[in-house]
Design an enzyme around this catalytic site. Sequence first.
Site, PDB file in Angstrom:
ATOM      1  N   ARG A 125     -23.982   9.311  21.473  1.00  0.00           N
ATOM      2  CA  ARG A 125     -25.240   8.603  21.687  1.00  0.00           C
ATOM      3  C   ARG A 125     -25.896   8.248  20.361  1.00  0.00           C
ATOM      4  O   ARG A 125     -26.369   7.116  20.158  1.00  0.00           O
ATOM      5  CB  ARG A 125     -26.172   9.457  22.547  1.00  0.00           C
ATOM      6  CG  ARG A 125     -25.596   9.788  23.912  1.00  0.00           C
ATOM      7  CD  ARG A 125     -26.337  10.930  24.598  1.00  0.00           C
ATOM      8  NE  ARG A 125     -27.717  10.567  24.905  1.00  0.00           N
ATOM      9  CZ  ARG A 125     -28.601  11.438  25.393  1.00  0.00           C
ATOM     10  NH1 ARG A 125     -28.240  12.712  25.596  1.00  0.00           N
ATOM     11  NH2 ARG A 125     -29.828  11.049  25.668  1.00  0.00           N
ATOM     12  N   THR A 165     -24.336  12.914  31.425  1.00  0.00           N
ATOM     13  CA  THR A 165     -22.986  12.433  31.125  1.00  0.00           C
ATOM     14  C   THR A 165     -22.034  12.975  32.184  1.00  0.00           C
ATOM     15  O   THR A 165     -22.081  14.159  32.523  1.00  0.00           O
ATOM     16  CB  THR A 165     -22.533  12.897  29.729  1.00  0.00           C
ATOM     17  OG1 THR A 165     -23.406  12.337  28.748  1.00  0.00           O
ATOM     18  CG2 THR A 165     -21.112  12.454  29.439  1.00  0.00           C
ATOM     19  N   LEU A 191     -21.064  18.931  28.395  1.00  0.00           N
ATOM     20  CA  LEU A 191     -21.488  17.549  28.480  1.00  0.00           C
ATOM     21  C   LEU A 191     -22.987  17.535  28.738  1.00  0.00           C
ATOM     22  O   LEU A 191     -23.519  18.444  29.392  1.00  0.00           O
ATOM     23  CB  LEU A 191     -20.772  16.821  29.627  1.00  0.00           C
ATOM     24  CG  LEU A 191     -19.244  16.702  29.549  1.00  0.00           C
ATOM     25  CD1 LEU A 191     -18.715  16.026  30.808  1.00  0.00           C
ATOM     26  CD2 LEU A 191     -18.819  15.935  28.307  1.00  0.00           C
ATOM     27  N   ASP A 192     -23.668  16.512  28.229  1.00  0.00           N
ATOM     28  CA  ASP A 192     -25.089  16.379  28.530  1.00  0.00           C
ATOM     29  C   ASP A 192     -25.294  16.256  30.038  1.00  0.00           C
ATOM     30  O   ASP A 192     -24.398  15.830  30.773  1.00  0.00           O
ATOM     31  CB  ASP A 192     -25.663  15.142  27.846  1.00  0.00           C
ATOM     32  CG  ASP A 192     -25.679  15.262  26.330  1.00  0.00           C
ATOM     33  OD1 ASP A 192     -25.672  16.399  25.830  1.00  0.00           O
ATOM     34  OD2 ASP A 192     -25.688  14.217  25.657  1.00  0.00           O
ATOM     35  N   LYS A 193     -26.487  16.593  30.479  1.00  0.00           N
ATOM     36  CA  LYS A 193     -26.806  16.554  31.902  1.00  0.00           C
ATOM     37  C   LYS A 193     -26.397  15.235  32.550  1.00  0.00           C
ATOM     38  O   LYS A 193     -25.771  15.214  33.608  1.00  0.00           O
ATOM     39  CB  LYS A 193     -28.308  16.787  32.100  1.00  0.00           C
ATOM     40  CG  LYS A 193     -28.787  16.621  33.533  1.00  0.00           C
ATOM     41  CD  LYS A 193     -30.297  16.755  33.635  1.00  0.00           C
ATOM     42  CE  LYS A 193     -30.775  16.478  35.062  1.00  0.00           C
ATOM     43  NZ  LYS A 193     -32.247  16.577  35.184  1.00  0.00           N
TER      44      LYS A 193
END
Length: 338
Positions: free
Chosen positions: A267, A166, A162-164
């Site tokens: 996104r 998220t 997961l993105d930082k």
Amino acid sequence: MKISEKIISVDPLVSAVVSDVDSAADVELRCLRVDASLHGMRLDRAVVALVPEFSRSYLQQIIAGGGVTLNEQVVTKAATRVKVSDQGAIELRPTPQCQAFKAEAPDLDIVYQDEHLLVINKPAGLVVHPAPGNWSGTLMNRLLGLDEQAFNLPRAGIVHRLDKDTSGLMVVARTRSSMDALVHAIAQRSVKRHYLALAHRPWLGARQRHVDAPIGRDPVHRLRMAVVDLAVHPGKTAQTDFECLMNAAQGCLVWCRLHTGRTHQIRVHLASIGHPLVADTLYGGAPVAAMQRQALHATRLSFVHPVTGIDLCFESPPPPDFAQALAQWGLAYNGAHR
């Protein structure tokens, strides 16, 4: 200063003399031997081949600083051509990259665990993998602190990320066999990942929408990803299902299902259809409704256990910042969506 040395087999061409030095400036003296496949190669390229865990730019700095000897002579020019049977050594010092695999306190919200895998609820702000600017304090470091056997697994068992900024659910392998099985399941799209997104602008038209749009590096803004034309720019196919759960005057609460796992996929796809995520400034969002990070939460994760064959399904309600933003817009999520 006492130094003890031990020989470690790296590959048929390289052996390492590891110095256990009681000092912050530990030094490793790595022996180099050039074989026929490297004959005539530039020194810096040959050293990269022999010491692959370090970057070429770092090794070039070592060479320029006099840290490489060949045939008992110090060589400081990276462009020097090496010959078969050349022998020497390189003096290596720890870098942030090579120290990334360090165990840290296992501060984790563990939703489920057994001997084969675990499921965690990642908080927003936690980086998954070490990278420039974040060589420590990552999820990988915490996994290494939780379980020593994670040192034996690529990326400490992390099979997706997961993105930082998220938040939400992730599955992590604890054995190599379960890791291979989970990676295969993700590739076969049998691991189901669902997200909640809070997006700008009210949703118009059909409540459900399937977006099939390739994603690649933005040709203008290289720090971003973008929907691209594969005939013109490099990229990969990407598909996401969206469903509007609730509308507000300022925006909408959207249920998202990934079919592929491209970088920043949700996104990019939401921004491409006119609904950038709240607070996602990289893709046109703005910090509103008390949300200071991209409003994306991995709320549901389901898959077949790679060893037992049991169907597993986990859910994570929106974290406090997300829930507060929903409340400010008069929206709510009750977890009943299927």
